[in-house]
Design an enzyme around this catalytic site. Structure first.
Site, PDB file in Angstrom:
ATOM      1  N   GLY A 245       0.809  -1.134   0.096  1.00 52.20           N
ATOM      2  CA  GLY A 245       0.066  -0.017  -0.178  1.00 52.20           C
ATOM      3  C   GLY A 245       0.731   1.238   0.090  1.00 52.20           C
ATOM      4  O   GLY A 245       2.017   1.261  -0.238  1.00 52.20           O
ATOM      5  N   GLY A 246       0.108   2.298   0.099  1.00 55.26           N
ATOM      6  CA  GLY A 246       0.911   3.432   0.094  1.00 55.26           C
ATOM      7  C   GLY A 246       1.846   3.759   1.175  1.00 55.26           C
ATOM      8  O   GLY A 246       2.855   4.406   1.110  1.00 55.26           O
ATOM      9  N   PHE A 247       1.489   3.130   2.468  1.00 46.76           N
ATOM     10  CA  PHE A 247       2.601   3.167   3.620  1.00 46.76           C
ATOM     11  C   PHE A 247       3.630   2.237   3.488  1.00 46.76           C
ATOM     12  O   PHE A 247       4.505   2.337   4.327  1.00 46.76           O
ATOM     13  CB  PHE A 247       1.861   3.087   4.912  1.00 46.76           C
ATOM     14  CG  PHE A 247       0.760   4.306   4.987  1.00 46.76           C
ATOM     15  CD1 PHE A 247       1.359   5.599   5.164  1.00 46.76           C
ATOM     16  CD2 PHE A 247      -0.633   4.018   5.011  1.00 46.76           C
ATOM     17  CE1 PHE A 247       0.399   6.555   5.585  1.00 46.76           C
ATOM     18  CE2 PHE A 247      -1.471   5.170   5.377  1.00 46.76           C
ATOM     19  CZ  PHE A 247      -0.913   6.438   5.418  1.00 46.76           C
TER      20      PHE A 247
ATOM     21  N   LYS B  92       3.527  -4.483   8.918  1.00 47.78           N
ATOM     22  CA  LYS B  92       3.439  -3.504   7.876  1.00 47.78           C
ATOM     23  C   LYS B  92       4.888  -2.836   8.050  1.00 47.78           C
ATOM     24  O   LYS B  92       5.064  -2.387   9.204  1.00 47.78           O
ATOM     25  CB  LYS B  92       2.370  -2.482   8.139  1.00 47.78           C
ATOM     26  CG  LYS B  92       2.090  -1.377   6.932  1.00 47.78           C
ATOM     27  CD  LYS B  92       0.811  -0.418   7.285  1.00 47.78           C
ATOM     28  CE  LYS B  92      -0.361  -1.173   6.939  1.00 47.78           C
ATOM     29  NZ  LYS B  92      -0.930  -0.654   5.788  1.00 47.78           N
TER      30      LYS B  92
ATOM     31  N   ASP C 101      -7.805   8.112   5.738  1.00 49.65           N
ATOM     32  CA  ASP C 101      -7.703   7.207   4.770  1.00 49.65           C
ATOM     33  C   ASP C 101      -8.640   6.103   4.563  1.00 49.65           C
ATOM     34  O   ASP C 101      -8.298   4.833   4.264  1.00 49.65           O
ATOM     35  CB  ASP C 101      -6.025   6.663   4.581  1.00 49.65           C
ATOM     36  CG  ASP C 101      -5.906   6.458   3.065  1.00 49.65           C
ATOM     37  OD1 ASP C 101      -6.556   6.733   2.179  1.00 49.65           O
ATOM     38  OD2 ASP C 101      -4.792   5.603   2.802  1.00 49.65           O
TER      39      ASP C 101
END
Ligand SMILES: *[C@@H]1O[C@H](CO)[C@@H](O)[C@H](O)[C@H]1NC(C)=O
Ligand SMILES: *[C@@H]1O[C@H](CO)[C@@H](O)[C@H](O)[C@H]1NC(C)=O
Ligand SMILES: *[C@@H]1O[C@H](CO)[C@@H](O)[C@H](O)[C@H]1NC(C)=O
Length: 677
Positions: free
Chosen positions: A363-365, A383, A480
C-alpha cells in the site's frame, strides 16, 4: 658468554681397556679386548645419576630434567697398558648418539666419552663440567682422565669455540683441540657442518695411535662410513695421563635447559679398529617432546591456526551481519512502550525474513507481510513503513501505542511496533479474508459479496469509524477510508485498518505545510483546499465508500463513452433523474433489499456533500443505518453540485493526479497545484 653454559657437550671419556678384563663382544688371545653393543638391552653397565637403559635398549644418560648428571661405564676396568708401567696402547671406540632438545635451537651441556681412573664421579659437577670435574679440580693432572666431548654449549671459561663443537679434553673441560661439529667429505675434502642438537642419530669415532701419540675424533651422520679425515686431531701422549687400569664409558650432564642424551650403540677395541655397530639393530629414539611434536606442529599448527582464524573471521562477519540484520533503533523514551515493542528478530523470523511469498500487499505506506509469531503462534500482519524523520517519532510512537489500546470489533487491532533505521514496523492482527476492494472488483477467484454481506460490512465500518470519532478517549481521524483499507475477518466482518497512520507523514515537517495523505476520489473538497483533516473529511470518504460498496464501482469510474467520471457525480446524476437504483451493482442481478440499497446510496450522497456542514456525523450515520432515524430528504438544490467541476475549480485535475485509483498522493503536491496563487 654465560649463555654459553646452555651447551650440552657429549664427552667421551676413554679408558684404556685392559685385555684381561675385557667383557662382551669378541675375544682375543690375551683376553677379551674388544666389545660391541648394538643397543644396550640386556647389557650390564655401571650406571649412576640419571643414566638408565630403557626398555627398548637405549642408553639414556640424561632424562630431560635440568641440572643433573649421569654416567655409564663398562662394568670392568680395562687394561690400557700391556704391562703395568708400560706405555698406553692404541685403541679405538665408536658410538652412535643422539641429542634431543626441548627447544629446536637450544640445548644444554654435555655428554662425553671418557676414560677415567674410577667410576665414582660423585664429586664432579653437572652443567658445563659434564659430570667429569668440578670447579676446584678442573684441569688438574691428578684427574687422570681423557675425554672426547660433544658439546652443544659455548662456555667462555673453557674457551669453547662455539655451541656446536667436538673437542679433546685432558684432565679438564678446556679442550686442547676442538672443531665445529661436522665432517670432511672423502670425495672432495669439503667440510659439511652438522647440528648436534638436531635429534638425528650420529656416529662418532675416537682413536688413539700410540705410535705417534695422537688422538683423532671423527663424527658423521648415521649410516655414513667413517670419513678418512678426522674432525679433531690432537697430539698427546696418553701414557702421561691414564692410570692402570681405567674405566671406559660415558658421562653427561644437563644445565638449565632440558635435553636428553642418548647412546644407541657402542663398540671398542684395543690395538685395532672398533668393531662395526649393527645400525639395523639399534633401538628407536623416543618420540620425545620437542622434535616430533614440532614436526607435527610445523605442519598442523599453521593449518589449525589458519583454520581457527578463518573460522573466527567468518563468525565475526556472521555476527556483524546478524547484528546488522536484526539491528533496531531503540531509545530511552521507548521503555514505557516496552510491552508494545516487538523485536526485529522475532518479526524477521515470523515472516521468514520478509520473503516475497509472505507479502500480503503493498500500500501507500509500505509493504505488508503475513507472519506467525513463534512465541504465541498467532498470525499477524507486519506493515513495513519507511520513515526518515526521527523528529516527532516519539509522539508518533506514543500515538501508535495509544492507538494500540483501541479495541473494537470493527477495527483491525494494532499489536505493537518495532523501529529500525529508516523503518517502522507495525504489527496487526492478521485478517484472513483480505481487503474489501478485491471482493468489489470481483477479479480472479474472489467471490462476490451478496447484499446482506455488503450491508453488514457497511454497518461494521460505520460502527468502527464512529468509535474512532466519538467513542474513544480522544478523536482519532482515520484520514484514509477506502475499500482497500477495510479488511474482512474470519466472519466477514468489515474492519477498518490503517487508522491514524496518515499522521506519520505529518511528523518531521513544518505543521504549516502539513503533508496530508489521502486517496483520490475520497478527498473532501475542503481537504483539498486547506489540507486540514477533520472527522467530516472522514465522513466524506465514508460516503464515497458507501457508494463504492453499493455500486460495485471505483470512486473514479468510466462512463460508457470511456470518459472518466467521479462515482459521486454519476450516482448524483441518477438521483436527479430518479433512477437511483440503476446504480446498484448489476452483478447482484437485482438480489438486494431495495430499502437498504436506497438508504446506502442516499446516505452515500449525503456524506459526500461538498459542504462539510451538510454532512452528518458518524453518530447520525449510524442511526440512519440502524433505522433509528430516517435519512433526511436530499433537496435537489442542496445537491446540485458536480464534484469533478468543484475539484477542477480548485485547480486539481483528478484525471492527471489520481491514477492509478489506489495510488496516494501527498497533499503537499496538491497544495502546490491549488494553493500558492
Ligand atoms: C654385572 O657386572 C658386575 C661387575 O662385573 C657383576 O658383579 C654383576 O654380577 C654383573 N651382573 C649381571 C647381571 O651380569
Ligand atoms: C630424571 O631422573 C631424576 C633422578 O634420577 C628424577 O628425579 C627425575 O624425576 C627424572 N626426570 C624425568 C623427567 O623423568
Ligand atoms: C709416550 O710416553 C711414554 C712414557 O713417557 C714413552 O715411553 C713413549 O715413547 C711416548 N710415546 C711417544 C710416541 O712419544
Amino acid at each position: 658468554m654465560e649463555v654459553a653454559c646452555f651447551l650440552l657437550p657429549v664427552v667421551l671419556v676413554l679408558y684404556w681397556l685392559n685385555p684381561a678384563a675385557a667383557v662382551g663382544g669378541g675375544g682375543g688371545g690375551d683376553g677379551q679386548d674388544q666389545f660391541v653393543f648394538s643397543g644396550f638391552a640386556g647389557s650390564n653397565l655401571t650406571l649412576d645419576g640419571t643414566a638408565t637403559v630403557t626398555a627398548s635398549g637405549l642408553l639414556e644418560l640424561t632424562n630431560g630434567s635440568s641440572q643433573l648428571k649421569g654416567h655409564a661405564f663398562f662394568p670392568v676396568p680395562l687394561h690400557f697398558r700391556a704391562s703395568p708401567g708400560g706405555t698406553v696402547r692404541s685403541f679405538s671406540a665408536s658410538f652412535v648418539f643422539a641429542i634431543l632438545s626441548t627447544y629446536p635451537s637450544l640445548s644444554c651441556h654435555g655428554i662425553a666419552f671418557a676414560v677415567t681412573p674410577s667410576t665414582d664421579l660423585t664429586s664432579a659437577l653437572a652443567a658445563q663440567y659434564m659430570g667429569l670435574a668440578n670447579i676446584d679440580d678442573n684441569g688438574n693432572a691428578t684427574n687422570h682422565f681423557f675425554a672426547a666431548e660433544i658439546d652443544t654449549m659455548q662456555n667462555v671459561e673453557f674457551q669453547d669455540i662455539n655451541n656446536n663443537h667436538v673437542g679433546v679434553d685432558i684432565n679438564g673441560l678446556r679442550s686442547m683441540e676442538a672443531h665445529e661439529a661436522g665432517y670432511y667429505d672423502d670425495r672432495n675434502g669439503s667440510f659439511h657442518g652438522m647440528n648436534l642438537i638436531s635429534g638425528e642419530m650420529m656416529q662418532a669415532w675416537v682413536e688413539y695411535d700410540s705410535d705417534v701419540a695422537r688422538i683423532n675424533v671423527t663424527i658423521a651422520p648415521i649410516g655414513m662410513s667413517k670419513p678418512v679425515r678426522p674432525l679433531v686431531s690432537a697430539a698427546y701422549n696418553l701414557s702421561d695421563v691414564l692410570v692402570e687400569p681405567s674405566y671406559a664409558g660415558f658421562s653427561s650432564a644437563t644445565g638449565p635447559i632440558n635435553s636428553r642424551h642418548y647412546i644407541l650403540g657402542w663398540s671398542f677395541a684395543m690395538n685395532g679398529p672398533a668393531p662395526a655397530i649393527d645400525i639395523a639393530k639399534l633401538p628407536k629414539l623416543p618420540r620425545l617432546g620437542p622434535k616430533p611434536r614440532s614436526k607435527v606442529l610445523e605442519i598442523l599448527l599453521p593449518i589449525a591456526t589458519a583454520a581457527f582464524i578463518i573460522t573466527l573471521g567468518i563468525l565475526a562477519v556472521a555476527l556483524v551481519r546478524r547484528r546488522m540484520r536484526y539491528a533496531e533503533l531503540r531509545e530511552d523514551w521507548e521503555d514505557e512502550f516496552g510491552p508494545h515493542r516487538f523485536s526485529y528478530k522475532d518479526l524477521f523470523h515470523a515472516t521468514d525474513g520478509f520473503k516475497d511469498n509472505h507479502l500480503l500487499g503493498e500500500g501507500g505506506f509500505g509493504r505488508v507481510y503475513k507472519g506467525v509469531l513463534s512465541t504465541s503462534k498467532s498470525e499477524v500482519a507486519v506493515k513495513k513503513v519507511s520513515h526518515e524523520s526521527r523528529q516527532g517519532m516519539k509522539e508518533f510512537v506514543a500515538e501508535v501505542v495509544s492507538i494500540g489500546r483501541i479495541r473494537h470489533r470493527n477495527l483491525v487491532q494494532l499489536l505493537g511496533y518495532c523501529r529500525r533505521k529508516g523503518e517502522l514496523l507495525l504489527v496487526y492482527d492478521y485478517m484472513p479474508n483480505g481487503s474489501l476492494d478485491k471482493y468489489l472488483s470481483c477479479k480472479g477467484e474472489t467471490p462476490m459479496l451478496d447484499w446482506a454481506q455488503r450491508f453488514r460490512i457497511v454497518k461494521g465500518v460505520a460502527s468502527g469509524l464512529l468509535y474512532l470519532h466519538e467513542k474513544w478517549d480522544k478523536v482519532v481521524i482515520h484520514r484514509d477510508i477506502k475499500a482497500s483499507n477495510v479488511l474482512l475477518d474470519k466472519e466477514m466482518n468489515g474492519r477498518l485498518g490503517d487508522f491514524g497512520l496518515a499522521r506519520l507523514h505529518d511528523h518531521g515537517t513544518d505543521p504549516q505545510t502539513t503533508h496530508m495523505v489521502g486517496t483520490m476520489g475520497y478527498l473532501a473538497p475542503e481537504l483539498v483546499r486547506t489540507g486540514k483533516a477533520s472527522p467530516l473529511t472522514d465522513v466524506f470518504a465514508f460516503g464515497t465508500f458507501l457508494l463504492e460498496v453499493a455500486c460495485g464501482q471505483r470512486p473514479i469510474m468510466e462512463d460508457p463513452q470511456g470518459d472518466q467520471l467521479l462515482l459521486v457525480d454519476w450516482v448524483l446524476e441518477h438521483w436527479h433523474n430518479g433512477t437511483l437504483l440503476e446504480t446498484v451493482d448489476t452483478r447482484l442481478q437485482g438480489n438486494y433489499n431495495t430499502d437498504e440499497a436506497c438508504l446506502v446510496l442516499r446516505l452515500g450522497l449525503l456524506c459526500s456533500h461538498p459542504s462539510a456542514n451538510a454532512r452528518p456525523s458518524m453518530q447520525q450515520v449510524m442511526d440512519y443505518l440502524d433505522g433509528d432515524a430516517p435519512v433526511p430528504e436530499l433537496a435537489s438544490t442542496h445537491l446540485s453540485f458536480n464534484m469533478l467541476a468543484l475539484l477542477q475549480n480548485k485547480g486539481l485535475d483528478p484525471y492527471v493526479a489520481a491514477y492509478p485509483p489506489s495510488s496516494k498522493m501527498s497533499f503537499g503536491t496538491v497544495s502546490d497545484i491549488s494553493g500558492g496563487r
